[in-house]
Write a protein that holds these residues in place. Structure first.
Motif, PDB file in Angstrom:
ATOM      1  N   GLY A  15    -129.736 -53.904 -38.683  1.00 39.37           N
ATOM      2  CA  GLY A  15    -130.035 -52.594 -39.260  1.00 39.37           C
ATOM      3  C   GLY A  15    -131.129 -52.721 -40.291  1.00 39.37           C
ATOM      4  N   ALA A  16    -131.632 -51.566 -40.716  1.00 39.73           N
ATOM      5  CA  ALA A  16    -132.712 -51.574 -41.700  1.00 39.73           C
ATOM      6  C   ALA A  16    -132.196 -52.162 -43.005  1.00 39.73           C
ATOM      7  CB  ALA A  16    -133.206 -50.150 -41.923  1.00 39.73           C
ATOM      8  N   SER A  17    -133.100 -52.670 -43.806  1.00 31.87           N
ATOM      9  CA  SER A  17    -132.732 -53.275 -45.084  1.00 31.87           C
ATOM     10  C   SER A  17    -132.051 -52.229 -45.974  1.00 31.87           C
ATOM     11  CB  SER A  17    -134.009 -53.797 -45.732  1.00 31.87           C
ATOM     12  OG  SER A  17    -133.809 -53.966 -47.087  1.00 31.87           O
ATOM     13  N   GLY A  18    -131.010 -52.654 -46.686  1.00 33.88           N
ATOM     14  CA  GLY A  18    -130.284 -51.738 -47.567  1.00 33.88           C
ATOM     15  C   GLY A  18    -129.192 -50.967 -46.864  1.00 33.88           C
ATOM     16  N   GLY A  19    -128.955 -51.259 -45.586  1.00 28.49           N
ATOM     17  CA  GLY A  19    -127.949 -50.520 -44.817  1.00 28.49           C
ATOM     18  C   GLY A  19    -126.514 -50.932 -45.120  1.00 28.49           C
ATOM     19  N   GLY A  20    -126.346 -52.066 -45.806  1.00 26.45           N
ATOM     20  CA  GLY A  20    -124.986 -52.489 -46.190  1.00 26.45           C
ATOM     21  C   GLY A  20    -124.478 -53.704 -45.428  1.00 26.45           C
ATOM     22  N   LYS A  21    -125.382 -54.415 -44.766  1.00 22.08           N
ATOM     23  CA  LYS A  21    -124.950 -55.579 -43.970  1.00 22.08           C
ATOM     24  C   LYS A  21    -124.378 -56.686 -44.864  1.00 22.08           C
ATOM     25  CE  LYS A  21    -129.156 -56.016 -42.263  1.00 22.08           C
ATOM     26  NZ  LYS A  21    -129.866 -54.863 -42.866  1.00 22.08           N
ATOM     27  N   SER A  22    -125.158 -57.083 -45.874  1.00 21.11           N
ATOM     28  CA  SER A  22    -124.678 -58.155 -46.771  1.00 21.11           C
ATOM     29  C   SER A  22    -123.436 -57.707 -47.517  1.00 21.11           C
ATOM     30  CB  SER A  22    -125.752 -58.533 -47.780  1.00 21.11           C
ATOM     31  OG  SER A  22    -126.937 -58.838 -47.118  1.00 21.11           O
ATOM     32  N   THR A  23    -123.373 -56.419 -47.800  1.00 18.59           N
ATOM     33  CA  THR A  23    -122.206 -55.896 -48.525  1.00 18.59           C
ATOM     34  C   THR A  23    -120.925 -56.145 -47.718  1.00 18.59           C
ATOM     35  OG1 THR A  23    -123.616 -54.230 -49.522  1.00 18.59           O
ATOM     36  CG2 THR A  23    -121.247 -53.809 -49.563  1.00 18.59           C
ATOM     37  N   ILE A  24    -121.018 -55.981 -46.392  1.00 18.19           N
ATOM     38  CA  ILE A  24    -119.837 -56.241 -45.558  1.00 18.19           C
ATOM     39  C   ILE A  24    -119.389 -57.695 -45.723  1.00 18.19           C
ATOM     40  CG2 ILE A  24    -119.069 -56.476 -43.154  1.00 18.19           C
ATOM     41  CD1 ILE A  24    -120.393 -53.868 -42.536  1.00 18.19           C
ATOM     42  N   PRO A  82    -122.702 -44.452 -52.830  1.00 20.48           N
ATOM     43  CA  PRO A  82    -121.890 -45.059 -51.763  1.00 20.48           C
ATOM     44  C   PRO A  82    -122.735 -45.996 -50.904  1.00 20.48           C
ATOM     45  CG  PRO A  82    -122.308 -42.741 -51.298  1.00 20.48           C
ATOM     46  CD  PRO A  82    -122.897 -43.011 -52.641  1.00 20.48           C
ATOM     47  N   VAL A  83    -122.266 -47.210 -50.711  1.00 18.62           N
ATOM     48  CA  VAL A  83    -123.012 -48.193 -49.915  1.00 18.62           C
ATOM     49  C   VAL A  83    -122.419 -48.274 -48.502  1.00 18.62           C
ATOM     50  CG1 VAL A  83    -123.613 -50.637 -49.731  1.00 18.62           C
ATOM     51  CG2 VAL A  83    -123.752 -49.494 -51.944  1.00 18.62           C
ATOM     52  N   LEU A  84    -121.082 -48.235 -48.413  1.00 20.61           N
ATOM     53  CA  LEU A  84    -120.447 -48.177 -47.090  1.00 20.61           C
ATOM     54  C   LEU A  84    -119.628 -46.899 -47.006  1.00 20.61           C
ATOM     55  CD1 LEU A  84    -119.122 -51.827 -46.534  1.00 20.61           C
ATOM     56  CD2 LEU A  84    -121.263 -50.804 -45.737  1.00 20.61           C
ATOM     57  N   ALA A 142    -118.583 -48.630 -53.022  1.00 20.27           N
ATOM     58  CA  ALA A 142    -119.747 -48.489 -53.899  1.00 20.27           C
ATOM     59  C   ALA A 142    -119.669 -49.647 -54.884  1.00 20.27           C
ATOM     60  CB  ALA A 142    -119.691 -47.169 -54.651  1.00 20.27           C
ATOM     61  N   TYR A 143    -120.795 -50.236 -55.252  1.00 27.19           N
ATOM     62  CA  TYR A 143    -120.772 -51.346 -56.217  1.00 27.19           C
ATOM     63  C   TYR A 143    -120.313 -50.814 -57.570  1.00 27.19           C
ATOM     64  CZ  TYR A 143    -122.912 -54.700 -53.111  1.00 27.19           C
ATOM     65  OH  TYR A 143    -123.134 -55.563 -52.073  1.00 27.19           O
ATOM     66  N   PRO A 144    -119.436 -51.570 -58.269  1.00 23.26           N
ATOM     67  CA  PRO A 144    -118.923 -51.101 -59.565  1.00 23.26           C
ATOM     68  C   PRO A 144    -120.045 -50.786 -60.563  1.00 23.26           C
ATOM     69  CG  PRO A 144    -117.729 -53.048 -58.846  1.00 23.26           C
ATOM     70  CD  PRO A 144    -118.850 -52.849 -57.874  1.00 23.26           C
ATOM     71  N   SER A 145    -121.189 -51.475 -60.427  1.00 27.97           N
ATOM     72  CA  SER A 145    -122.281 -51.208 -61.369  1.00 27.97           C
ATOM     73  C   SER A 145    -122.990 -49.895 -61.050  1.00 27.97           C
ATOM     74  CB  SER A 145    -123.280 -52.362 -61.338  1.00 27.97           C
ATOM     75  OG  SER A 145    -123.681 -52.607 -60.014  1.00 27.97           O
ATOM     76  N   ARG A 146    -122.812 -49.394 -59.813  1.00 25.07           N
ATOM     77  CA  ARG A 146    -123.402 -48.089 -59.430  1.00 25.07           C
ATOM     78  C   ARG A 146    -122.363 -47.300 -58.673  1.00 25.07           C
ATOM     79  NH1 ARG A 146    -128.398 -50.137 -56.377  1.00 25.07           N
ATOM     80  NH2 ARG A 146    -129.200 -51.496 -57.983  1.00 25.07           N
ATOM     81  N   PRO A 147    -121.317 -46.870 -59.389  1.00 25.93           N
ATOM     82  CA  PRO A 147    -120.160 -46.275 -58.695  1.00 25.93           C
ATOM     83  C   PRO A 147    -120.483 -44.981 -57.950  1.00 25.93           C
ATOM     84  CG  PRO A 147    -119.935 -46.102 -61.092  1.00 25.93           C
ATOM     85  CD  PRO A 147    -121.137 -46.939 -60.836  1.00 25.93           C
ATOM     86  N   LEU A 184    -115.441 -60.796 -52.609  1.00 23.93           N
ATOM     87  CA  LEU A 184    -116.183 -60.868 -53.873  1.00 23.93           C
ATOM     88  C   LEU A 184    -116.063 -59.513 -54.564  1.00 23.93           C
ATOM     89  CD1 LEU A 184    -119.412 -62.766 -52.751  1.00 23.93           C
ATOM     90  CD2 LEU A 184    -117.378 -63.690 -53.852  1.00 23.93           C
ATOM     91  N   TYR A 185    -115.885 -58.480 -53.752  1.00 25.69           N
ATOM     92  CA  TYR A 185    -115.614 -57.127 -54.253  1.00 25.69           C
ATOM     93  C   TYR A 185    -114.465 -56.568 -53.437  1.00 25.69           C
ATOM     94  CZ  TYR A 185    -120.385 -57.509 -56.091  1.00 25.69           C
ATOM     95  OH  TYR A 185    -121.513 -57.923 -56.740  1.00 25.69           O
ATOM     96  N   ASN A 186    -113.801 -55.550 -53.982  1.00 26.26           N
ATOM     97  CA  ASN A 186    -112.737 -54.883 -53.223  1.00 26.26           C
ATOM     98  C   ASN A 186    -113.230 -53.521 -52.754  1.00 26.26           C
ATOM     99  OD1 ASN A 186    -110.551 -56.826 -53.504  1.00 26.26           O
ATOM    100  ND2 ASN A 186    -110.668 -56.336 -55.693  1.00 26.26           N
TER     101      ASN A 186
HETATM  102  P1  ADP Z   1    -128.568 -55.080 -46.375  1.00 30.13           P
HETATM  103  O1  ADP Z   1    -127.862 -56.415 -46.357  1.00 30.13           O
HETATM  104  O2  ADP Z   1    -128.203 -54.246 -45.203  1.00 30.13           O
HETATM  105  O3  ADP Z   1    -130.029 -55.187 -46.566  1.00 30.13           O
HETATM  106  P2  ADP Z   1    -127.074 -54.724 -48.793  1.00 30.13           P
HETATM  107  O4  ADP Z   1    -125.665 -54.768 -48.342  1.00 30.13           O
HETATM  108  O5  ADP Z   1    -127.621 -55.940 -49.433  1.00 30.13           O
HETATM  109  O6  ADP Z   1    -128.014 -54.261 -47.609  1.00 30.13           O
HETATM  110  O7  ADP Z   1    -127.248 -53.528 -49.831  1.00 30.13           O
HETATM  111  C1  ADP Z   1    -126.805 -52.239 -49.573  1.00 30.13           C
HETATM  112  C2  ADP Z   1    -127.089 -51.375 -50.784  1.00 30.13           C
HETATM  113  O8  ADP Z   1    -126.327 -51.822 -51.884  1.00 30.13           O
HETATM  114  C3  ADP Z   1    -128.534 -51.410 -51.224  1.00 30.13           C
HETATM  115  O9  ADP Z   1    -128.928 -50.108 -51.491  1.00 30.13           O
HETATM  116  C4  ADP Z   1    -128.533 -52.246 -52.486  1.00 30.13           C
HETATM  117  O10 ADP Z   1    -129.489 -51.777 -53.379  1.00 30.13           O
HETATM  118  C5  ADP Z   1    -127.148 -52.032 -53.014  1.00 30.13           C
HETATM  119  N1  ADP Z   1    -126.644 -53.254 -53.725  1.00 30.13           N
HETATM  120  C6  ADP Z   1    -126.601 -54.505 -53.231  1.00 30.13           C
HETATM  121  N2  ADP Z   1    -126.052 -55.354 -54.111  1.00 30.13           N
HETATM  122  C7  ADP Z   1    -125.735 -54.623 -55.209  1.00 30.13           C
HETATM  123  C8  ADP Z   1    -125.132 -54.906 -56.472  1.00 30.13           C
HETATM  124  N3  ADP Z   1    -124.726 -56.142 -56.794  1.00 30.13           N
HETATM  125  N4  ADP Z   1    -124.982 -53.897 -57.356  1.00 30.13           N
HETATM  126  C9  ADP Z   1    -125.367 -52.645 -57.035  1.00 30.13           C
HETATM  127  N5  ADP Z   1    -125.928 -52.309 -55.866  1.00 30.13           N
HETATM  128  C10 ADP Z   1    -126.116 -53.269 -54.945  1.00 30.13           C
END
Ligand code: ADP
Length: 644
Positions: A425-434, A406-408, A398-403, A441-443
């Motif tokens: 996957g659909a937007s917001g699914g967590g692809k970029s987060t991986i 859960p994102v993954l 989960a991003y520290p700013s929104r603990p 950049l995050y742990n």
């Molecule tokens: P995708 O790449 O699959 O479109 P992301 O990995 O970018 O999805 O985002 C997954 C979820 O994490 C989204 O709901 C997004 O709002 C949230 N998110 C992305 N970046 C941040 C961040 N820096 N802080 C808090 N939440 C984030």
């Protein structure tokens, strides 16, 4: 403002103590210049001594018995005053010089503490304009506090105390009469410094927020104009400026009240001296010369007290305004020392079991190796291909700013050396987060990520980022030339000739060279901050050239969602296929052509792996998420393919 609350501690004792700790922090930052400050203090003491001597010597001058004695005493006074003037000049120079040196040093420390902060810090402190105002405004406040207000406060304090000592020597009763106002003045000074410090901190953070809106408006001026949002931007700036104006007004009231009050009290002390001195004169207990000295000392002391309160108040106001900045600089220094021990360790038994003792290949930082490796892209043997290069084990995040969001959720995957994997996957699914997690950049909140069998939490960030390269959606362009923007990928200090050659070679592979040489200044073309003079496709190819120069083992590609024109897209695909040859690639894909390049497709849905397989196998599942994405054009056909 949040930071305004910091000073609202009810216990006066702890406020005084924290004012002292603020002073101590300020001194800590000036410590490197102690030798200059010490010399300055010496010059200051000399000039104060001269100031204190003057009334005494004027008294002696007036009481002179003969013409020659008068001349000699006037001569001595002139010499003493000249020495005082020289000391003042030297003192002024030394403190200003030390102040400039401290400012430069603190600015550099501040930038370095910002740059060493984890990415999550900027998620929770998005006010970049405020941070940059710390670099300019707060450091200037600190400079004025340490090079001007503090030395002046010390000067007037010594002058007042010295003057009172001389008065005590001449007439202790007169000295006591004059000192009767001091306790009131001291109390007023303590209250004022607490109030002004709190106000100043709030004022400074509101200025920072006003700066933020101004900076945001100016850096998005194209967008604002395109949507006729000038008025909205103006209003937001005005509201923020209004807040800082209100704090400034409160501070003006506090400053005016205190300065007026302090001056009134010091005038009262002069009245007391006149009254009592005249009484002594009438009673015949005082010579005219002595009375002159008294009066001059009284004025000197009163002036010193008034000036002391001004300077001490200004000092508190300035350091109060710079408090947040000083906290960041000093805390980050202590944190840096602690950081090494606090690096997240292997988090679960599973990670322990999986983490082998694979030796890490060192970062390839020299140009020669980068260029050599470039010309012969690594050919992966079948043995290499079998070894998992990247593993994610039960990763939750989960991003520290929104603990609490859960994102993954429990993502486990294994990617072999040389494999090309598409994340869809659909937007917001967590692809970029991986991708963010792979670059550390995050742990992860739990679970772990292994690179060549080693938990990346135990690998130095620099090493990870030399082995894993990324081309992100918004290809960042820094101010400078095209060559600078490609060259910045290299951290080595290789000979410039080699670097230039490698830059051109990288640009050729990135399909950028032909465009660059069509420009009048070629590689020396200045592209402006944020690359405003380049198209999206050109920016992307600069990012690819950078990646080529970096020569990482693993490539992360966050494919832009906005479509490029057919030609730009063709150039991009061409460049990518050159770069990815023989390397492990993980790409967030939005286009069918990109997905089809992949050996394996991983479908992410709401932070979980929903499907996995090749494009063809996934398409066979009539009710599968992947097939649905393709049919609904969430995974787009490219522009090129749509053309007949
Ligand atoms: P995708 O790449 O699959 O479109 P992301 O990995 O970018 O999805 O985002 C997954 C979820 O994490 C989204 O709901 C997004 O709002 C949230 N998110 C992305 N970046 C941040 C961040 N820096 N802080 C808090 N939440 C984030």
């Amino acid at each position: 403002s949040a930071s305004a609350d910091t000073g609202s501690d009810p216990a006066i004792k702890s406020r005084v103590k924290s004012s002292f700790s603020l002073f101590k922090r300020c001194m800590l930052l000036c410590r490197p210049e102690w030798h200059l400050l010490l010399m300055g203090l010496f010059a200051l003491l000399l000039s104060v001594a001269v100031n204190l001597y003057v009334p005494l010597s004027v008294g002696i001058l007036i009481d002179a018995k003969s013409e020659s004695e008068l001349g000699a005493r006037a001569g001595i006074l002139a010499i003493v005053l000249s020495v005082g003037a020289v000391c003042t000049a030297v003192r002024g120079f030394l403190f200003a010089y030390a102040g400039e040196r401290t400012t430069a040093h603190v600015r550099s420390l501040l930038i370095s503490s910002f740059l060493s902060k984890p990415v999550s810090y900027f998620d929770t402190h998005p006010n970049a304009g405020g941070l940059s105002s710390m670099v300019s405004v707060d450091t200037a406040l600190l400079r004025a506090a340490t090079s001007l207000h503090l030395p002046m406060a010390v000067r007037f304090a010594i002058q007042a105390v010295g003057g009172i000592c001389i008065l005590l020597y001449i007439s202790w009763t007169l000295a006591l009469v004059m000192s009767s106002v001091f306790p009131v003045l001291a109390l007023a000074g303590i209250v004022y410094s607490m109030v002004v410090r709190k106000l100043s901190r709030s004022y400074q953070s509101s200025v920072a927020s006003a700066n933020f809106y101004a900076e945001e408006s100016l850096s998005n001026v194209r967008f604002l104009k395109a949507f006729s949002l000038e008025k909205l931007a103006q209003d937001r700036c005005d509201v923020a400026t209004g807040v800082s104006y209100l704090w400034g007004k409160k501070m003006a009231v506090a400053v005016g009240t205190f300065q007026g009050g302090a001056e009134w009290l010091s005038y009262m002390s002069i009245v007391l001296v006149f009254w009592y001195g005249a009484k002594l004169l009438r009673d015949g207990n005082l010579s005219v010369g002595d009375l002159t000295s008294f009066v001059l000392y009284a004025v000197l002391i009163a002036h010193a007290l008034g000036a002391l309160s001004h300077q001490a108040g200004d000092f508190m106001r300035n350091v109060g305004g710079a408090e947040d900045m000083m906290d960041i600089v000093l805390d980050s220094q202590t944190q840096n020392a602690r950081q090494q021990d606090k690096e997240p360790r292997v988090r679960s038994a599973a990670c322990d079991a999986e983490a082998g003792n694979f030796l890490l290949e060192g970062p390839s930082t020299t140009t020669t190796t980068a260029a050599a490796r470039l010309s012969s892209p690594r050919s992966s043997t079948s043995e290499d291909r079998a070894a998992p290069q990247i593993e994610m084990l039960s990763v939750r995040f989960a991003y520290p700013s929104r603990p609490n969001v859960p994102v993954l959720q429990d993502v486990s995957l294994e990617i072999r050396k040389g494999e090309v994997v598409a994340l869809v996957g659909a937007s917001g699914g967590g692809k970029s987060t991986i991708l963010h997690l792979l670059l550390r950049l995050y742990n992860p909140s739990s679970g772990c990520i292994l690179l060549d069998g080693r938990n990346i939490a135990t690998i130095e960030e620099k090493t990870i980022r030399s082995r894993i390269g990324i081309v992100s959606q918004d290809s960042t362009i820094l101010s400078g030339t095209i060559a600078d923007n490609i060259r910045c990928a290299l951290s080595s200090s290789a000979a410039s000739g080699q670097v230039e050659e490698a830059v051109v070679q990288a640009a050729k592979i990135a399909q950028l060279h032909d465009f660059v040489i069509s420009l009048p200044d070629q590689y020396n073309t200045v592209v402006g901050p944020r690359g405003v003079q380049l198209s999206g496709g050109q920016k992307q190819r600069i990012a690819i050239a950078r990646l080529i120069l970096r020569n990482p083992d693993v490539i992360l590609l966050d494919e832009a969602t906005s479509s490029l024109d057919a030609e730009a897209e063709h150039a991009f695909q061409e460049a990518m296929s050159q770069v990815t040859k023989g390397r492990t690639v993980i790409m967030v894909a939005h286009r069918l052509s990109t997905v089809q390049m992949a050996d394996r497709v991983i479908v992410l849905d709401k932070g979980m792996i929903a499907e996995e397989g090749t494009h063809d196998s996934l398409m066979q599942n009539a009710h599968g998420i992947y097939r649905n994405l393709v049919e609904k054009q969430t995974i787009r056909h490219t522009v090129r393919q749509l053309e007949p």
